[in-house]
Design an enzyme around this catalytic site. Structure first.
Site, PDB file in Angstrom:
ATOM      1  N   CYS A   2      13.276 -28.644  20.151  1.00  0.00           N
ATOM      2  CA  CYS A   2      11.826 -29.073  20.408  1.00  0.00           C
ATOM      3  C   CYS A   2      11.213 -28.098  21.570  1.00  0.00           C
ATOM      4  O   CYS A   2      12.029 -27.686  22.205  1.00  0.00           O
ATOM      5  CB  CYS A   2      11.859 -30.696  20.969  1.00  0.00           C
ATOM      6  SG  CYS A   2      12.667 -31.576  19.796  1.00  0.00           S
ATOM      7  N   ARG A  27      10.653 -21.835  18.106  1.00  0.00           N
ATOM      8  CA  ARG A  27      11.714 -22.588  18.050  1.00  0.00           C
ATOM      9  C   ARG A  27      11.659 -23.556  16.915  1.00  0.00           C
ATOM     10  O   ARG A  27      12.707 -24.340  16.555  1.00  0.00           O
ATOM     11  CB  ARG A  27      11.778 -23.490  19.199  1.00  0.00           C
ATOM     12  CG  ARG A  27      11.927 -22.482  20.473  1.00  0.00           C
ATOM     13  CD  ARG A  27      11.437 -23.126  21.873  1.00  0.00           C
ATOM     14  NE  ARG A  27      12.372 -24.466  22.294  1.00  0.00           N
ATOM     15  CZ  ARG A  27      13.220 -24.312  23.158  1.00  0.00           C
ATOM     16  NH1 ARG A  27      13.631 -23.245  23.525  1.00  0.00           N
ATOM     17  NH2 ARG A  27      14.227 -25.305  23.289  1.00  0.00           N
ATOM     18  N   TRP A  77      11.226 -31.140  16.947  1.00  0.00           N
ATOM     19  CA  TRP A  77      12.340 -30.910  15.756  1.00  0.00           C
ATOM     20  C   TRP A  77      12.856 -32.115  15.569  1.00  0.00           C
ATOM     21  O   TRP A  77      13.725 -32.666  16.239  1.00  0.00           O
ATOM     22  CB  TRP A  77      12.998 -29.785  16.435  1.00  0.00           C
ATOM     23  CG  TRP A  77      14.252 -29.501  15.327  1.00  0.00           C
ATOM     24  CD1 TRP A  77      15.324 -30.003  15.125  1.00  0.00           C
ATOM     25  CD2 TRP A  77      14.415 -28.419  14.405  1.00  0.00           C
ATOM     26  NE1 TRP A  77      16.006 -29.470  14.280  1.00  0.00           N
ATOM     27  CE2 TRP A  77      15.206 -28.647  13.711  1.00  0.00           C
ATOM     28  CE3 TRP A  77      13.567 -27.409  14.094  1.00  0.00           C
ATOM     29  CZ2 TRP A  77      15.754 -27.597  12.700  1.00  0.00           C
ATOM     30  CZ3 TRP A  77      13.767 -26.649  13.008  1.00  0.00           C
ATOM     31  CH2 TRP A  77      15.056 -26.497  12.250  1.00  0.00           C
ATOM     32  N   ASN A 103      13.686 -33.838  24.919  1.00  0.00           N
ATOM     33  CA  ASN A 103      14.397 -33.032  23.995  1.00  0.00           C
ATOM     34  C   ASN A 103      15.781 -33.453  24.055  1.00  0.00           C
ATOM     35  O   ASN A 103      16.324 -34.017  25.303  1.00  0.00           O
ATOM     36  CB  ASN A 103      14.302 -31.589  24.504  1.00  0.00           C
ATOM     37  CG  ASN A 103      13.265 -30.894  23.913  1.00  0.00           C
ATOM     38  OD1 ASN A 103      12.365 -31.325  23.341  1.00  0.00           O
ATOM     39  ND2 ASN A 103      13.205 -29.577  24.564  1.00  0.00           N
ATOM     40  N   GLY A 104      16.792 -33.633  22.775  1.00  0.00           N
ATOM     41  CA  GLY A 104      17.928 -33.601  22.824  1.00  0.00           C
ATOM     42  C   GLY A 104      18.223 -35.424  22.192  1.00  0.00           C
ATOM     43  O   GLY A 104      17.425 -35.655  21.492  1.00  0.00           O
ATOM     44  N   GLU A 489      34.545 -15.876   6.708  1.00  0.00           N
ATOM     45  CA  GLU A 489      33.383 -16.064   7.493  1.00  0.00           C
ATOM     46  C   GLU A 489      33.265 -14.684   8.318  1.00  0.00           C
ATOM     47  O   GLU A 489      32.470 -14.122   8.423  1.00  0.00           O
ATOM     48  CB  GLU A 489      33.037 -17.292   8.226  1.00  0.00           C
ATOM     49  CG  GLU A 489      32.099 -17.285   9.202  1.00  0.00           C
ATOM     50  CD  GLU A 489      30.567 -17.081   8.646  1.00  0.00           C
ATOM     51  OE1 GLU A 489      30.435 -16.805   7.369  1.00  0.00           O
ATOM     52  OE2 GLU A 489      29.637 -17.036   9.360  1.00  0.00           O
ATOM     53  N   LYS A 493      30.361 -11.828   8.106  1.00  0.00           N
ATOM     54  CA  LYS A 493      29.385 -11.547   9.414  1.00  0.00           C
ATOM     55  C   LYS A 493      29.605  -9.867   9.456  1.00  0.00           C
ATOM     56  O   LYS A 493      28.627  -9.416   9.904  1.00  0.00           O
ATOM     57  CB  LYS A 493      29.873 -12.306  10.718  1.00  0.00           C
ATOM     58  CG  LYS A 493      29.831 -13.708  10.812  1.00  0.00           C
ATOM     59  CD  LYS A 493      28.432 -13.901  11.273  1.00  0.00           C
ATOM     60  CE  LYS A 493      27.459 -14.228  10.006  1.00  0.00           C
ATOM     61  NZ  LYS A 493      27.478 -15.150   9.069  1.00  0.00           N
ATOM     62  N   GLU A 496      27.498  -8.083   6.847  1.00  0.00           N
ATOM     63  CA  GLU A 496      26.298  -8.040   6.639  1.00  0.00           C
ATOM     64  C   GLU A 496      25.514  -7.670   7.619  1.00  0.00           C
ATOM     65  O   GLU A 496      24.231  -7.410   7.593  1.00  0.00           O
ATOM     66  CB  GLU A 496      25.970  -9.788   6.380  1.00  0.00           C
ATOM     67  CG  GLU A 496      26.069 -10.618   7.407  1.00  0.00           C
ATOM     68  CD  GLU A 496      25.530 -12.196   7.077  1.00  0.00           C
ATOM     69  OE1 GLU A 496      24.584 -12.113   6.182  1.00  0.00           O
ATOM     70  OE2 GLU A 496      26.266 -13.005   7.646  1.00  0.00           O
ATOM     71  N   HIS A 512      50.646  -9.787  -2.551  1.00  0.00           N
ATOM     72  CA  HIS A 512      50.312  -9.878  -3.923  1.00  0.00           C
ATOM     73  C   HIS A 512      49.102  -9.014  -4.250  1.00  0.00           C
ATOM     74  O   HIS A 512      48.245  -9.120  -5.227  1.00  0.00           O
ATOM     75  CB  HIS A 512      49.982 -11.340  -4.459  1.00  0.00           C
ATOM     76  CG  HIS A 512      50.949 -12.547  -4.093  1.00  0.00           C
ATOM     77  ND1 HIS A 512      52.229 -12.451  -4.921  1.00  0.00           N
ATOM     78  CD2 HIS A 512      51.042 -13.232  -3.255  1.00  0.00           C
ATOM     79  CE1 HIS A 512      52.735 -13.642  -4.296  1.00  0.00           C
ATOM     80  NE2 HIS A 512      52.240 -14.008  -3.518  1.00  0.00           N
ATOM     81  N   LYS A 611      16.623 -14.584   5.380  1.00  0.00           N
ATOM     82  CA  LYS A 611      17.164 -15.451   6.119  1.00  0.00           C
ATOM     83  C   LYS A 611      17.448 -16.696   5.237  1.00  0.00           C
ATOM     84  O   LYS A 611      18.610 -17.493   4.985  1.00  0.00           O
ATOM     85  CB  LYS A 611      16.257 -16.025   7.158  1.00  0.00           C
ATOM     86  CG  LYS A 611      16.864 -17.057   7.903  1.00  0.00           C
ATOM     87  CD  LYS A 611      18.197 -16.961   8.515  1.00  0.00           C
ATOM     88  CE  LYS A 611      18.805 -18.062   9.188  1.00  0.00           C
ATOM     89  NZ  LYS A 611      20.274 -17.833   9.521  1.00  0.00           N
TER      90      LYS A 611
END
Ligand code: AGP
Length: 616
Positions: A2, A27, A77, A103-104, A489, A493, A496, A512, A611
């Site tokens: 937020c 944001r 948000w 916020n939170g 992952e 990263k 990409e 193997h 994205k």
């Protein structure tokens, strides 16, 4: 996350606030609101709130402009409660003389709400924030002997803070007082110091048109802003010294919080994001989690997880966690395959879809296929109101805030944290997770944000490795058990954003075939943190070194022996093996970032990538 803006001074507050909220739009949000006043006895606060973007709020204000020299504004948000007018902030007391934005997460809002409603308070929204309004109102009434003294409002806010638990930023205004009271408990707040005016915001960009002299509040700070000055104390009233900082960022840099790239900012946000994902979801008994799901853990007998890219790797971690803690068979399939496979699912199958954006077409269509075939569905998801959120039976939001960098970082670790919670929920619900392990994992989750921070703080040693190997053309990433997806992952990263070819294998698979690739030109990044399979991993590292391979080992603090088996060692805090993917991925995110930086890549917008892949 937020956006918050507050103003007190000689200007029209509404103009300052709307301009500031617009500068925080990056944001991400799904509703907005504003309240202004000129404090005077008997005055009322005028608030306008609208779902949707700031334009909806602006057009509402054109019809009924607000005038006043003190005000608060918020872009929300959504976390608790849908994105609609009623749930938008600010929240006002029933007499419209007290306003709160926040916020939170308020962890214990449900128990507080029950108590306040029993005491006669009426709630107008589904949010946790509104609890704060009624709490402060009660404490304000209890300090009636202070009349219109500023201390009365400050004491009311302090009193409310003694009753709430959670990670938040809180901002309060009252029609009787020409001040703004703000409190920080994890979610960021920054004050802008002006001449005859003072401002506050959740992030620096909102302040820059008015001042570059700012004060970053710290956890436990309570600030009182008037047009003539700012006082900072602890929640207990003890004065706290906070020096001003001069901001020399330009507006775009400010949106990145002073970081060079959104990706780096989002890597650094991970400790706070994990708090937002986890906190508020731990039951008070230290053994259980509280997830607002319809799902009955005993109504399913298998789990299918489907997603794309990084979200798919999160699903693979989830597979190990759910099988280990809930003893449910799990299979994980990339969405682009699952949707065409005529999958065998039924009403006792839980289909978990994982997505940051909630718009990935392969994942959305895979969800629809699972629903057509009768499966029960649950989304692990970031964006509220996204297409996937509207088509599942249950949603477990990861509360990561908008992720701007194309390469997913904070959303990934937040997805992993969500899978930890889901596996605990299923295990406890099915009676397969004993108290001792549940307690150990929950305590480990509480400590995780700090341990992720420690991993981030070791960025310099990762940068040295990136510098040494930045010209290499091929990388191999290895992992075992719950860290096989960590290797995948890490490879994703790197490839990409640096465009270096990188592939990943389960460490035991190397002999193997892939071992034929090993030579001195290809770095091998091996996850070798504390594990039941540590000794086997070390044997594999010896196999690599025997062929003149270069080993970059990820190891747990305190493991000095690993140095004999690796050319470089990147240490991470030692955590429970089932929690380790969340900490272990941090150096791999930083390795990708530091390498891409040295190669001059467009870190936030890598070539060929979007994205959110909303087309097939
Ligand atoms: C992650 O770094 C990539 N940008 C990509 O693999 C992404 O994870 C994938 O496209 C899925 O996106 P989603 O989580 O929004 O569904």
């Amino acid at each position: 996350m937020c956006g918050i803006v507050g103003y007190v001074g000689g200007r029209e507050a509404a103009e300052v606030i709307l301009d500031g909220l617009a500068r925080l739009e990056y944001r991400g949000y799904d509703s907005a609101g504003i309240v202004v006043a000129d404090a005077a006895p008997g005055a009322r606060l005028d608030a306008v709130k609208r779902a949707g973007k700031l334009d909806a709020l602006r057009s509402a204000l054109q019809g009924s402009p607000l005038s006043g020299h003190l005000g608060l504004g918020h872009t929300r948000w959504a976390t608790h409660g849908r994105p609609n007018d009623a749930n938008a902030h600010p929240h006002l007391s029933e007499d419209a003389r007290l306003a709160v934005i926040h916020n939170g997460i308020i962890e214990n809002y449900l128990e507080l709400k029950d108590r306040l409603q029993a005491g006669g308070h009426h709630f107008a929204s589904e949010t946790d924030t509104e609890v704060l309004v009624h709490l402060i109102e009660d404490h304000y009434q209890a300090a009636a002997e202070l009349g219109r003294a500023r201390e009365r409002l400050v004491r009311a806010v302090r009193g409310a803070l003694t009753e709430v638990r959670g990670a938040f930023a809180l901002v309060v205004a009252h029609a009787d007082h020409d001040v703004i009271v703000a409190a920080r408990a994890t979610s960021p707040l920054v004050i802008g110091l002006g001449e005859g005016e003072n401002l506050l915001a959740s992030d620096v960009p909102a302040l820059l048109p008015y001042t570059r002299e700012v004060v970053f509040l710290e956890d436990g700070d309570l600030a009182v802003l008037s047009r003539d000055g700012v006082e900072v104390t602890g929640f207990d009233g003890a004065p706290r010294r906070r020096d001003a900082t001069t901001i020399d960022w330009d507006a775009e840099a400010a949106e990145k919080g002073g970081f060079d790239h959104y990706m780096l900012k989002e890597i650094y946000e991970q400790p706070v994001v994990l708090q937002n994902t986890l906190f508020g979801r731990f039951a008070g008994n230290g053994l259980d989690v509280r997830l607002e799901l319809e799902l009955d853990p005993r109504a399913i007998d298998r789990v299918v997880v489907t997603a794309a890219g990084t979200a798919f790797y999160a699903g693979q971690v989830g597979e190990v966690l759910i099988e280990r803690l809930a003893r449910l068979p799990v299979e994980v399939e990339v969405a682009s395959e699952f949707r065409y496979r005529r999958p065998v699912v039924d009403e006792r199958t839980l289909c978990v879809v994982v997505s940051q954006s909630g718009e990935t077409i392969d994942t959305l269509e895979a969800l629809r296929e699972a629903r057509r075939r009768g499966a029960r569905t649950l989304a692990i998801l970031n964006v509220k109101g996204s297409s996937i959120s509207r088509e599942v039976d249950d949603v477990l939001y990861i509360h990561a805030g908008p992720e701007i960098g194309v390469a997913s970082t904070k959303a990934y670790t937040a997805m992993l944290a969500a899978f930890e919670l889901l596996a605990l929920y299923l295990g406890r619900g099915r009676g397969t997770l004993p108290d001792a392990l549940a307690a150990e994992l929950l305590q480990g989750l509480r400590e995780l944000p700090q341990q992720v921070q420690e991993a981030i703080d070791r960025r310099a040693s990762v940068a040295e490795v990136a510098e040494r190997f930045k010209e290499r053309r091929d990388y191999l990433f290895l992992g075992r058990g719950v860290n096989v997806p960590t290797a995948f992952e890490g490879a994703l990263k790197l490839k990409e954003i640096s465009y270096i070819h990188a592939e990943a294998y389960a460490t035991g698979e190397m002999k193997h075939g892939p071992i034929a690739l090993i030579d001195r030109s290809m770095p091998v990044v091996a996850v070798a943190t504390a594990s039941e399979l540590y000794d086997k991993t070390v044997s594999n590292l010896q196999e690599v070194r025997a062929r003149e391979g270069t080993v970059i080992a990820l190891a747990s603090d305190g493991d000095d022996g690993i140095r004999r088996h690796a050319d470089e060692v990147l240490y991470v805090p030692a955590v429970h093996e089932l929690l380790s993917p969340i900490v272990n991925v941090v150096p791999l995110q930083l390795l990708a970032y530091e390498t891409a930086l040295r190669l001059g890549r467009d870190v936030d917008r890598p070539r060929n990538l979007a994205k959110s892949v909303t087309v097939e």
